[in-house]
Design a protein around this motif. Structure first.
Motif, PDB file in Angstrom:
ATOM      1  N   UNK A  24       0.848  -1.183   0.000  1.00 53.53           N
ATOM      2  CA  UNK A  24       0.000   0.000   0.000  1.00 53.53           C
ATOM      3  C   UNK A  24       0.889   1.239   0.000  1.00 53.53           C
ATOM      4  N   UNK A  25       0.322   2.342  -0.488  1.00 54.75           N
ATOM      5  CA  UNK A  25       1.047   3.601  -0.430  1.00 54.75           C
ATOM      6  C   UNK A  25       0.878   4.188   0.957  1.00 54.75           C
ATOM      7  N   UNK A  26       1.968   4.640   1.514  1.00 50.90           N
ATOM      8  CA  UNK A  26       1.856   5.292   2.827  1.00 50.90           C
ATOM      9  C   UNK A  26       2.984   6.292   2.967  1.00 50.90           C
ATOM     10  N   UNK A  27       2.707   7.369   3.660  1.00 53.14           N
ATOM     11  CA  UNK A  27       3.718   8.361   3.958  1.00 53.14           C
ATOM     12  C   UNK A  27       3.914   9.343   2.815  1.00 53.14           C
ATOM     13  N   UNK A  28       4.577  10.456   3.112  1.00 51.84           N
ATOM     14  CA  UNK A  28       4.829  11.463   2.066  1.00 51.84           C
ATOM     15  C   UNK A  28       5.782  10.920   1.013  1.00 51.84           C
ATOM     16  N   UNK A  29       5.641  11.411  -0.192  1.00 47.32           N
ATOM     17  CA  UNK A  29       6.478  10.945  -1.294  1.00 47.32           C
ATOM     18  C   UNK A  29       7.940  11.280  -1.021  1.00 47.32           C
ATOM     19  N   UNK A  30       8.811  10.371  -1.477  1.00 46.69           N
ATOM     20  CA  UNK A  30      10.241  10.648  -1.439  1.00 46.69           C
ATOM     21  C   UNK A  30      10.536  11.536  -2.631  1.00 46.69           C
ATOM     22  N   UNK A  31      10.853  12.758  -2.366  1.00 51.18           N
ATOM     23  CA  UNK A  31      10.944  13.734  -3.444  1.00 51.18           C
ATOM     24  C   UNK A  31      12.193  14.558  -3.235  1.00 51.18           C
ATOM     25  N   UNK A  33      13.385  16.408  -5.254  1.00 56.71           N
ATOM     26  CA  UNK A  33      13.206  17.687  -5.936  1.00 56.71           C
ATOM     27  C   UNK A  33      12.249  18.604  -5.185  1.00 56.71           C
ATOM     28  N   UNK A 301       0.396  17.395 -12.934  1.00 52.20           N
ATOM     29  CA  UNK A 301       1.361  16.294 -12.759  1.00 52.20           C
ATOM     30  C   UNK A 301       2.819  16.723 -12.927  1.00 52.20           C
ATOM     31  N   UNK A 302       3.091  17.738 -13.776  1.00 49.75           N
ATOM     32  CA  UNK A 302       4.485  18.140 -13.926  1.00 49.75           C
ATOM     33  C   UNK A 302       4.888  19.181 -12.901  1.00 49.75           C
TER      34      UNK A 302
END
Lengths: 369, 278
Positions: A24-31, A33, A301-302
């Protein structure tokens, strides 16, 4: 239940779980940028385009600041214009002297200053593509306009050709015209070109094939690929630029002129789309509109912020603009493996940007400064 | 996404039930399998008493596996050193680092410049999978076994954040929670030590590990669904402690460190294994 049957049941359950998937998706995105990211911005040559022959107070303050001076090396003033007689405005001595003083002031701050020549007739209108192209068929116009550009060049460090779209019938005459100018001002002064952002060859842009970049490359010090206005302002709302599209535009241009010095362009402004067309607006205008109408911008999205509102006349609007985060994402997407380090960036529209942009760029990091 | 998992899980649960039925068949067939068991030298092994007409002592030479002339055929068969075994397992595979992934642009991607293009994108970080596997091996002696072919297949388990990156300037979002994993084994070597009903197994296995997952690709105002995969040679250790259930079946707990899979010293698998055969 016997151990064997228990094991058989356990294997069956495990198989169902394994093959069905339980992630499952969990937590803030690893970003890397993003605002908290640790990505490092590639160091690139930076230029900024100022529309006009003078700076307002905000623009002057930004250029005088340490952040802009850390990021920018060139300032391009879109100021002189070629008229229907082959003359370049401004022509009066007083205005040229004022322009010269501004250039000197900016040079004193450490910038290289270039004058971008557009086209505007004496009635203030921008010539249409076909009539503008036909002017270059006139030998007297061709000669007079080239001479006018050459005489303007000593006012600054160089000239940028930023003419409006022209019919492709002028391609050959324009190539000779540009070479003539280059032969007279280079190498003492620089010569550059605002080139259409052709994604394909032949060009996918109306009048995109008018400038023969391959033939002109040896005569130019810089080709600025105008990778802005990705979305047609006359059409439905969409992003002003797209970093992946810009990479492909660069690849197309490089295939034609591998030895040329290229810049990609990023917009500092946004667009307010409505049924009646689109109007350019600044970051501060966009954020003020969002506050006034009580809407929270989301992101495409961008990464470009966007929101919609209804004006007092009941017309629906969609605003798409860039902020420091979306522009930083674009710059980080242009890593040096994708866009070589010798490619610079031209920021179009000083004064329209997110005030946090140049400090973030100066920090050299993708995260908040 | 969860609907897709439900359809996939339902379809393949049927296959899992078939695998479990196959395992149950092995569980009820030990009597037939016993004719291939070597003459007992291990006091922990229980066998049916020999018929009255057969010798009551193991035939000389049986321990070396060479049939002695004049022995009944069933003793010669029991003396063969090469005997097969089958293994079924359920495992949790954990990798602290998944590999950089090979991403492709989907066929419906706008712009001819991108069609068929691919490239490398950043690793999404850790991955853990629930997997089931099977293996066929060959016992070449009491101590040594050669695991032959095998496989494990599984899906991601647990929570993962999305990973944002880019390829050719195009923003990519990687979805690690959609990951799948396959391990395909080529060959291995295993040593066994026995004590009464317990057995210790330790070995190495060579193979290939593959992982794949979904991506989202942003172009203009739109987003497209793509995929990315990573592939790596694999060298796994394997240490198992087994308890004999009967002469033919063992229940084992094992740990298989990934000496190399998607990276050096990169995690391990833990699980239960059901072994049938020699």
């Amino acid at each position: 239940m016997s151990p064997r049957r228990a094991l058989a049941l356990a294997l069956t359950l495990a198989a169902a779980s394994a093959l069905g998937g339980c992630g499952v998706e969990s937590g803030p995105a690893v970003d890397r940028f993003g605002p908290d990211g640790d990505a490092t911005l590639p160091k690139r040559r930076g230029s900024v385009v100022v529309e006009g022959c003078a700076l307002d107070g905000y623009q002057a303050d930004v250029l005088a600041g340490a952040a802009a001076r850390a990021v920018l090396q060139e300032i391009v003033l879109v100021c002189p214009t070629l008229d229907e007689h082959g003359a370049v405005a401004p022509q009066d001595d007083a205005t040229r002297a004022t322009l010269g003083a501004l250039v000197a002031k900016l040079r004193a701050q450490g910038y290289r200053v270039l004058l971008a020549i557009g086209a505007r007739d004496t009635d203030g209108s921008t010539p249409a593509p076909a009539p503008l192209a036909r002017r270059f068929d006139d030998e007297s116009y061709w000669t007079a306009s080239a001479q006018a550009v050459v005489e303007l060049a000593p006012l600054a460090d160089g000239i940028e050709l930023a003419l409006p779209p022209m019919a492709t019938s002028a391609r050959g005459r324009l190539t000779a015209w540009t070479r003539s100018i280059a032969g007279q001002i280079r190498p003492a002064r620089r010569l550059g070109l605002f080139a259409p952002p052709s994604y394909t060859e032949p060009s996918d842009i109306p009048y995109g094939g008018t400038w023969d970049v391959a033939a002109l490359a040896p005569s130019l010090d810089r080709v600025r690929l105008m990778t802005v206005d990705y979305t047609d302002p006359a059409g439905p709302a969409g992003p002003t630029t797209d970093p992946g599209w810009a990479v492909q535009v660069l690849a197309t241009a490089r295939a034609k002129a591998p030895g040329a010095s290229f810049d990609l362009t990023l917009p500092l402004y946004g667009w307010d789309y409505s049924r009646g067309g689109a109007a350019a607006l600044s970051y501060l205008d966009a954020t003020a509109l969002a506050q006034v109408h009580g809407v929270a911008p989301t992101r495409l999205p961008i990464g470009e912020p966007t929101f919609s509102y209804v004006d007092s006349d009941g017309a629906a609007h969609t605003v798409v603009y860039d902020d420091a985060l979306s522009l930083t994402r674009a710059l980080l997407a242009w890593d040096t493996a994708t866009v070589s380090a010798d490619v610079g960036v031209t920021y179009y529209g000083l004064g329209a940007e997110d005030p946090a942009l140049f400090p973030r760029l100066a920090s050299g990091r993708g995260g908040a400064p | 996404m969860h609907g897709e998992q439900g359809v996939r899980g339902g379809t393949l649960a049927a296959l899992s039930a078939g695998a479990a039925a196959l395992a149950t068949t092995f569980a009820v067939a030990p009597a037939q399998a016993q004719v291939l068991v070597p003459p007992p030298s291990d006091p922990g092994v229980t066998e049916a008493p020999p018929a009255a007409s057969e010798p009551t002592q193991p035939a000389p030479g049986a321990q070396t596996g060479r049939p002695t002339p004049g022995l009944p055929a069933e003793y010669a068969a029991r003396s063969s050193p090469l005997q097969g075994n089958f293994r079924f397992d359920a495992r949790l595979a954990w990798f602290p680092r998944l590999p950089t992934l090979r991403a492709t642009f989907p066929e419906d991607f706008i712009g001819s410049n991108y069609e068929g293009a691919s490239g490398t994108i950043a690793s999404p970080g850790r991955g853990q999978f629930v997997a089931v596997g099977a293996e066929v091996g060959l016992s070449i002696s009491r101590r040594w076994t050669v695991p032959l072919v095998g496989f494990a297949i599984g899906g991601a388990v647990g929570g993962y954040p999305a990973t944002k990156t880019s390829l050719d300037g195009v923003p990519f979002t990687i979805e690690p929670w959609t990951a799948g994993y396959v391990y395909m084994q080529a060959i291995g070597l295993e040593y066994r030590a026995r004590s009464r009903r317990w057995m210790l197994e330790a070995g190495l296995r060579f193979g290939v590990g593959i992982t794949w997952m979904k991506t989202r690709i942003a172009v203009g105002g739109d987003e497209y669904t793509g995929s990315a995969f990573g592939i790596s040679p694999a060298l796994k250790g394997d240490v198992a402690i087994c308890r004999r259930l009967d002469p033919e079946q063992r229940l084992c707990g094992f740990v298989a460190p990934a000496l190399y899979e998607f990276g050096l010293l990169n995690g391990a698998s833990f699980g239960l294994r059901w072994e049938v055969g020699a």
